[in-house]
Design an enzyme around this catalytic site. Structure first.
Site, short mmCIF file in Angstrom:
data_model
loop_
_atom_site.label_atom_id
_atom_site.label_comp_id
_atom_site.label_asym_id
_atom_site.label_seq_id
_atom_site.Cartn_x
_atom_site.Cartn_y
_atom_site.Cartn_z
N ASP A 146 0.73 -1.12 -0.01
CA ASP A 146 0.12 0.05 -0.13
C ASP A 146 0.81 1.19 0.05
O ASP A 146 1.99 1.18 0.49
CB ASP A 146 -0.86 0.20 1.36
CG ASP A 146 -2.13 -0.62 1.12
OD1 ASP A 146 -2.14 -1.78 0.16
OD2 ASP A 146 -2.93 -0.80 2.07
N HIS A 197 -5.89 3.09 -4.40
CA HIS A 197 -5.92 3.45 -3.08
C HIS A 197 -6.35 4.58 -2.70
O HIS A 197 -6.20 5.37 -1.70
CB HIS A 197 -4.42 2.83 -2.34
CG HIS A 197 -4.59 2.61 -1.00
ND1 HIS A 197 -5.29 2.18 -0.33
CD2 HIS A 197 -3.43 2.99 -0.07
CE1 HIS A 197 -5.00 2.03 1.02
NE2 HIS A 197 -3.91 2.74 1.18
N HIS A 201 -5.35 9.12 0.08
CA HIS A 201 -5.53 8.20 1.29
C HIS A 201 -6.78 8.67 2.08
O HIS A 201 -6.69 8.83 3.32
CB HIS A 201 -4.29 8.28 2.26
CG HIS A 201 -4.13 6.77 2.91
ND1 HIS A 201 -4.68 6.79 4.10
CD2 HIS A 201 -3.53 5.60 2.56
CE1 HIS A 201 -4.32 5.44 4.63
NE2 HIS A 201 -3.68 4.74 3.55
N HIS A 293 3.75 -2.38 2.90
CA HIS A 293 3.74 -1.13 2.52
C HIS A 293 5.04 -0.79 1.66
O HIS A 293 6.07 -1.06 2.12
CB HIS A 293 3.66 0.10 3.65
CG HIS A 293 2.45 -0.16 4.21
ND1 HIS A 293 2.31 -0.99 5.26
CD2 HIS A 293 1.16 0.60 4.24
CE1 HIS A 293 1.02 -0.81 5.79
NE2 HIS A 293 0.38 0.22 5.12
#
Length: 330
Positions: A146, A197, A201, A293
């Site tokens: 991510d 995504h 965010h 991540h």
């Protein structure tokens, strides 16, 4: 401090600055510079659609306040609105703790929304429109990353995956993809999965249909532009795993498949490569979706842990597959 279609907008007491097509490092560096020149210090106001900003700002020692609903305009509050709130109503804003996270103080509300989503989640899983992880799909697992792309750490993750012939999915933040299109192209050229995504965010349950469309459509378009084609972006990962029944139904209506996770490496806490690998290998089960991540800070420990994660999974009899392959057997 707000985000726009082209980047970041800083509204200060004396001027407005627009920083376009850049990573978050540039606005953070600019705010650090402004803070050093401000005798009484500097406080930055964000909202729940600005999840790329608070972590780096906190790490730089700049206090951050969060404006909560109903303040955010659908899709995110303009920087001018946030600046005025900071001047006129600072007591109505939530101070984010250093080392905390964007949604600090809203944990109970978020947990309640997650619980309320369970019936919709079960239906979507049955219909092949959601992958939650750990569904017992034989000895298969999926790796996901991510918050990228990042010009330093995403290529290093890709190098490890290439050496070990391992597939993965990269859930990209639109602002980062806008700043680093070459890294997006490298992900696609490597045959890895690209996922959405959101643009900045954002905590999606705070947004209405207009805000949701802006967050997802902008990111989709930037990813397609970076790849030089109109390949479909099928997968969505909501930031923080934030969901509500209404959100899940809206995402499904947009034709997107939601990917959650059941194994969290918590590599963002930088506990050391060995701990990261142990966390993954200690939680994994058939059908797991593993969350790591490739951006959002120093991810050198993630890169260092990844070979042990891959070899450890295979030593335990797991086969690493893409999200599409995992979904097909759940």
């Amino acid at each position: 401090m707000g985000v726009t279609r082209e980047g970041y907008r800083i509204v200060g007491p004396d001027a407005v600055e627009v920083l376009e097509h850049c990573g978050v490092e540039r606005p953070v560096a600019r705010l650090v510079e402004l803070a050093a020149r401000t005798p009484d210090g500097l406080t930055v106001v964000v909202d729940s659609a600005n999840g790329v900003l608070d972590g780096p700002l906190g790490a730089a020692g700049i206090p951050v306040l969060r404006a909560d609903p109903p303040v955010p305009v659908d899709g995110g509050a303009p920087a001018e609105v946030l600046a005025e709130l900071g001047r006129s109503r600072p007591g109505a804003l939530t101070a984010l703790p250093a080392g905390g996270w964007t949604m600090s103080g809203r944990e109970e509300e978020i947990a309640a929304a997650d619980r309320a989503s369970a019936p919709v989640e079960r239906r979507l899983v049955r219909e092949g429109r959601m992958l939650a992880g750990g569904a017992g799909a034989g000895p298969l697992v999926a790796l996901t990353f991510d918050d990228g792309p990042d010009p330093e750490f995403t290529p290093r993750v890709l190098d490890v995956l290439h050496r070990h012939d391992a597939p993965a999915a990269f859930f990209c933040i639109g602002l980062n993809a806008l700043a680093h299109p070459g890294v997006v192209r490298r992900i696609a050229d490597a045959g890895q999965t690209l996922g959405n995504h959101t643009w900045s965010h954002a905590y999606l349950p705070d947004l209405g249909p207009v805000g949701l469309a802006r967050q997802l459509d902008r990111t989709r378009d930037v990813l397609a532009d970076a790849c030089g084609d109109d390949r479909p972006i099928r997968w969505l990962r909501p930031p923080y795993g934030g969901r509500s029944p209404e959100l899940l139904r809206a995402v499904d209506a947009l034709g997107l498949t939601t990917a959650l996770w059941d194994v969290d490496a918590k590599d963002w806490s930088r506990p050391g490569p060995d701990v990261i690998a142990e966390r993954v290998l200690g939680q994994v089960r058939p059908g797991s979706v593993i969350l790591m991540h490739d951006a959002g800070g120093d991810r050198s420990q993630t890169v260092a842990a990844l070979p042990a994660v891959i070899t450890g999974l295979r030593a335990r009899g797991y086969r690493i597959v893409g999200l599409d392959a995992l979904l097909a057997v759940t």
